[in-house]
Each structure stands twice: as structure tokens, then as C-alpha cells.
Motif scaffolding. Structure first.
Motif, PDB file in Angstrom:
ATOM      1  N   TYR A  66     -24.810  -1.246 -49.792  1.00 49.89           N
ATOM      2  CA  TYR A  66     -23.798  -2.956 -49.713  1.00 49.89           C
ATOM      3  C   TYR A  66     -22.694  -2.264 -50.893  1.00 49.89           C
ATOM      4  O   TYR A  66     -22.355  -1.411 -50.763  1.00 49.89           O
ATOM      5  CB  TYR A  66     -24.609  -3.936 -51.204  1.00 49.89           C
ATOM      6  CG  TYR A  66     -25.929  -3.634 -50.451  1.00 49.89           C
ATOM      7  CD1 TYR A  66     -26.366  -5.412 -49.859  1.00 49.89           C
ATOM      8  CD2 TYR A  66     -27.137  -2.864 -50.904  1.00 49.89           C
ATOM      9  CE1 TYR A  66     -27.999  -5.073 -49.936  1.00 49.89           C
ATOM     10  CE2 TYR A  66     -28.398  -3.375 -50.915  1.00 49.89           C
ATOM     11  CZ  TYR A  66     -28.956  -4.656 -50.159  1.00 49.89           C
ATOM     12  OH  TYR A  66     -29.899  -4.928 -49.699  1.00 49.89           O
ATOM     13  N   PHE A  67     -21.988  -3.104 -49.615  1.00 53.44           N
ATOM     14  CA  PHE A  67     -19.855  -2.563 -50.143  1.00 53.44           C
ATOM     15  C   PHE A  67     -19.565  -4.035 -50.114  1.00 53.44           C
ATOM     16  O   PHE A  67     -19.589  -5.180 -49.675  1.00 53.44           O
ATOM     17  CB  PHE A  67     -19.546  -2.569 -48.840  1.00 53.44           C
ATOM     18  CG  PHE A  67     -20.093  -1.063 -48.361  1.00 53.44           C
ATOM     19  CD1 PHE A  67     -19.411   0.545 -48.602  1.00 53.44           C
ATOM     20  CD2 PHE A  67     -21.731  -0.785 -47.626  1.00 53.44           C
ATOM     21  CE1 PHE A  67     -20.008   1.788 -48.046  1.00 53.44           C
ATOM     22  CE2 PHE A  67     -22.021   0.916 -47.230  1.00 53.44           C
ATOM     23  CZ  PHE A  67     -21.766   1.817 -47.915  1.00 53.44           C
ATOM     24  N   CYS A  68     -18.703  -3.928 -51.262  1.00 49.74           N
ATOM     25  CA  CYS A  68     -18.213  -4.987 -51.155  1.00 49.74           C
ATOM     26  C   CYS A  68     -16.361  -5.315 -50.847  1.00 49.74           C
ATOM     27  O   CYS A  68     -16.254  -3.886 -51.375  1.00 49.74           O
ATOM     28  CB  CYS A  68     -17.563  -4.746 -53.267  1.00 49.74           C
ATOM     29  SG  CYS A  68     -16.815  -6.134 -53.748  1.00 49.74           S
ATOM     30  N   GLU A  76     -17.318  -7.388 -58.631  1.00 52.62           N
ATOM     31  CA  GLU A  76     -17.162  -6.177 -58.302  1.00 52.62           C
ATOM     32  C   GLU A  76     -16.499  -5.463 -57.850  1.00 52.62           C
ATOM     33  O   GLU A  76     -14.687  -6.098 -57.284  1.00 52.62           O
ATOM     34  CB  GLU A  76     -18.439  -6.651 -57.100  1.00 52.62           C
ATOM     35  CG  GLU A  76     -19.753  -6.606 -57.412  1.00 52.62           C
ATOM     36  CD  GLU A  76     -19.918  -8.277 -57.143  1.00 52.62           C
ATOM     37  OE1 GLU A  76     -21.403  -8.684 -58.334  1.00 52.62           O
ATOM     38  OE2 GLU A  76     -19.349  -8.945 -57.105  1.00 52.62           O
ATOM     39  N   GLU A  77     -16.403  -4.289 -58.046  1.00 48.24           N
ATOM     40  CA  GLU A  77     -15.690  -3.111 -57.782  1.00 48.24           C
ATOM     41  C   GLU A  77     -14.854  -3.431 -55.726  1.00 48.24           C
ATOM     42  O   GLU A  77     -15.968  -2.895 -55.529  1.00 48.24           O
ATOM     43  CB  GLU A  77     -15.517  -1.692 -58.286  1.00 48.24           C
ATOM     44  CG  GLU A  77     -15.521  -2.204 -59.689  1.00 48.24           C
ATOM     45  CD  GLU A  77     -15.947  -0.330 -59.985  1.00 48.24           C
ATOM     46  OE1 GLU A  77     -15.300   0.553 -59.835  1.00 48.24           O
ATOM     47  OE2 GLU A  77     -16.981  -0.285 -60.772  1.00 48.24           O
ATOM     48  N   LEU A  78     -13.672  -3.296 -55.194  1.00 48.89           N
ATOM     49  CA  LEU A  78     -13.619  -2.992 -54.267  1.00 48.89           C
ATOM     50  C   LEU A  78     -13.639  -1.383 -53.652  1.00 48.89           C
ATOM     51  O   LEU A  78     -12.917  -1.226 -54.336  1.00 48.89           O
ATOM     52  CB  LEU A  78     -11.796  -4.014 -53.680  1.00 48.89           C
ATOM     53  CG  LEU A  78     -11.547  -4.070 -52.452  1.00 48.89           C
ATOM     54  CD1 LEU A  78     -12.224  -4.819 -51.304  1.00 48.89           C
ATOM     55  CD2 LEU A  78      -9.626  -4.407 -52.095  1.00 48.89           C
ATOM     56  N   GLY A  79     -14.118  -1.921 -52.526  1.00 49.63           N
ATOM     57  CA  GLY A  79     -14.542  -0.746 -51.964  1.00 49.63           C
ATOM     58  C   GLY A  79     -15.437   0.283 -52.472  1.00 49.63           C
ATOM     59  O   GLY A  79     -15.906   1.046 -51.350  1.00 49.63           O
ATOM     60  N   ARG A  80     -16.365  -0.636 -53.469  1.00 52.41           N
ATOM     61  CA  ARG A  80     -17.368   0.554 -54.076  1.00 52.41           C
ATOM     62  C   ARG A  80     -18.530   0.039 -52.785  1.00 52.41           C
ATOM     63  O   ARG A  80     -18.810  -0.811 -52.159  1.00 52.41           O
ATOM     64  CB  ARG A  80     -17.596   0.203 -55.329  1.00 52.41           C
ATOM     65  CG  ARG A  80     -18.923   0.576 -56.233  1.00 52.41           C
ATOM     66  CD  ARG A  80     -19.337   0.502 -57.203  1.00 52.41           C
ATOM     67  NE  ARG A  80     -20.069   0.878 -58.259  1.00 52.41           N
ATOM     68  CZ  ARG A  80     -20.592   0.759 -59.112  1.00 52.41           C
ATOM     69  NH1 ARG A  80     -19.928  -0.240 -60.374  1.00 52.41           N
ATOM     70  NH2 ARG A  80     -21.620   0.883 -59.822  1.00 52.41           N
ATOM     71  N   MET A  81     -19.334   1.344 -53.029  1.00 51.65           N
ATOM     72  CA  MET A  81     -20.554   1.290 -52.615  1.00 51.65           C
ATOM     73  C   MET A  81     -21.737   0.964 -53.254  1.00 51.65           C
ATOM     74  O   MET A  81     -21.609   1.920 -54.165  1.00 51.65           O
ATOM     75  CB  MET A  81     -21.187   2.468 -51.486  1.00 51.65           C
ATOM     76  CG  MET A  81     -22.587   2.094 -50.929  1.00 51.65           C
ATOM     77  SD  MET A  81     -22.515   4.037 -49.515  1.00 51.65           S
ATOM     78  CE  MET A  81     -23.076   5.823 -51.258  1.00 51.65           C
TER      79      MET A  81
END
Length: 237
Positions: free
Chosen positions: A174-176, A157-162
Motif C-alpha cells: 500500500y502506498f500513500c 500518513e507519510e507521502l510516498g511511504r510503502m
């Protein structure tokens, strides 16, 4: 003109920023801590239940246990388990600005990828806000729940993406917070919640935290997973 030294206004700006950051940090205070460290190796089921955690779905199959100064959960195959703590009104955690989580992943589930719709996680921490129940998206009010923010460690997943889940689209996000292959690494996550809640849900004020949970979900993946968590610290603004 000597160009070896930065402009004095730049230096003043750096100094002011440092002072402001130090002042803000000094005015934060710890309002609640969940510390999983310091326990003897062995099953953590009794410890969790004595502190009010409810073990839901396949939680016991995740073999919650203390190892190496941390709480460890693992899945041998496809399963999902939730460890939930519903706070009594007198224990609601008010005015939380951010939450610090010390945790990590030993083994990632193969195929988990929220970008591709495989919403599986080796570990996630979920925070519920307020008492208003919102629809899960299922009929007849099934699984309605308060607003929540969930931080998770991912690999693809992408760091910081919601991210939006398949359910609870009105009240859940949900947040990575960590991404990439980092097996065994102890990760310290600074998860800002106050501004994130107000911005995401368009609320003027963030309600108190009324529930805390952590979970693993390896459905639709292969190879199982293993993760650990050491400590969750709540800091007020």
C-alpha cells in the motif's frame, strides 16, 4: 569572468534531460481508461454492475453515486466496501508503466493513521497483477489473492511511504500517494507501477494487470468519510 549566466555544460545537461523526458513521454501510449466523468447525477450502482464491477462487503452502503462529474462514495460510520473488476484473460492490460488517477477526498475519517496501525482509507485504488494466488495470511487459503499494489490518499500518513497491511503481506503493498488535509481538492496521481512491482517483489518482469478495484474503509475511525474519483488512465511503457 561574467557569472551572470550558468555554465554552458549545465545548460546542455538541462537540454538533454528535457529532450529525453519529452521522448519518453511521447513513446508512452494509453492502453486502457476507466472514466467516471460525464454521467448524470444519481446512483452509480447499475453503471458499475453493467461494466463488471462486483460490489463487495459494505459497497452499497457507501452509496456510490455520480455527482459533479465524478463517482462519489461516502461512509456515515464504520464500514468497508470494495468495488472490484476482474478482467477476462483477453482484457488483461499488458506492459503498463504507470497509472494516472484523478481523484480526491471531501472528508477524511477521524483517527485513520497507518503509522499507528489504524489501516483505514477514505479511498484507495488497487491493481492486481498476474493470476498466481498468494496467501492472505489466513489458514486454508482463505482470501488468497494475486499480487497487488494499492494507492491511497491519506491525511496522517507519510507521502510516498510503502505500507504493509495486516493481511496479504507476501503479495500486497500500500502506498500513500497524497497526504495532508486537502478536502475537496482534485488530485492527479502519477502512480508508477512497473519498476515499483519489480523492485518490491523481486521479479524480473511485471505481470499484466488482471484486476482493478477501488475501496473505502472507515473501520476503527469516527465521523465517516467521503471521496471521489474521476478517471483512471493506464499508460504503457
Amino acid at each position: 569572468m561574467n557569472q551572470r549566466f550558468p555554465n554552458r555544460y549545465f545548460l546542455i545537461g538541462i537540454l538533454l534531460l528535457w529532450c529525453w523526458t519529452s521522448f519518453a513521454a511521447a513513446n508512452e501510449k494509453i492502453v486502457h481508461v476507466i472514466d467516471f466523468s460525464g454521467n448524470s447525477n444519481g446512483s452509480a450502482v447499475s453503471w458499475l454492475e453493467e461494466r463488471g464491477f462486483e460490489l463487495q462487503l459494505d459497497a452499497k452502503k457507501l452509496n456510490p453515486r455520480f455527482e459533479n462529474d465524478a463517482l462519489v462514495i461516502s461512509a456515515d460510520g464504520e464500514m468497508a466496501g470494495l468495488f472490484g473488476l476482474q478482467l477476462g484473460q483477453q482484457n488483461f492490460i499488458h506492459n503498463v508503466k504507470r497509472v494516472e488517477i484523478v481523484w480526491g477526498v471531501n472528508k477524511y475519517p477521524q483517527g485513520a493513521n497507518w503509522n499507528a496501525g489504524i489501516n483505514s482509507v477514505p479511498i484507495a485504488v488497487m491493481l492486481s497483477f498476474g493470476t498466481e494466488k498468494l496467501s492472505s495470511g489466513l489458514p486454508l487459503g482463505i482470501y488468497s489473492a494475486p499480487y497487488f499494489l494499492s494507492a491511497f490518499i491519506g491525511k496522517a500518513e507519510e507521502l510516498g511511504r510503502m505500507y504493509l497491511g495486516k493481511l496479504w503481506k507476501k503479495g500486497g503493498r500500500y502506498f500513500c500517494v497524497a497526504s495532508g488535509d486537502q478536502p475537496g481538492k482534485v488530485i492527479t496521481t502519477d502512480f508508477e507501477v512497473d519498476e515499483k512491482f519489480r523492485t518490491t517483489f523481486k521479479h524480473p518482469k511485471t505481470p499484466p494487470i488482471t484486476g482493478i478495484a477501488f475501496q473505502a474503509n472507515t473501520n476503527n475511525t469516527q465521523g465517516g468519510a467521503e471521496a471521489f474519483i474521476k478517471k483512471i488512465t493506464f499508460l504503457s511503457r
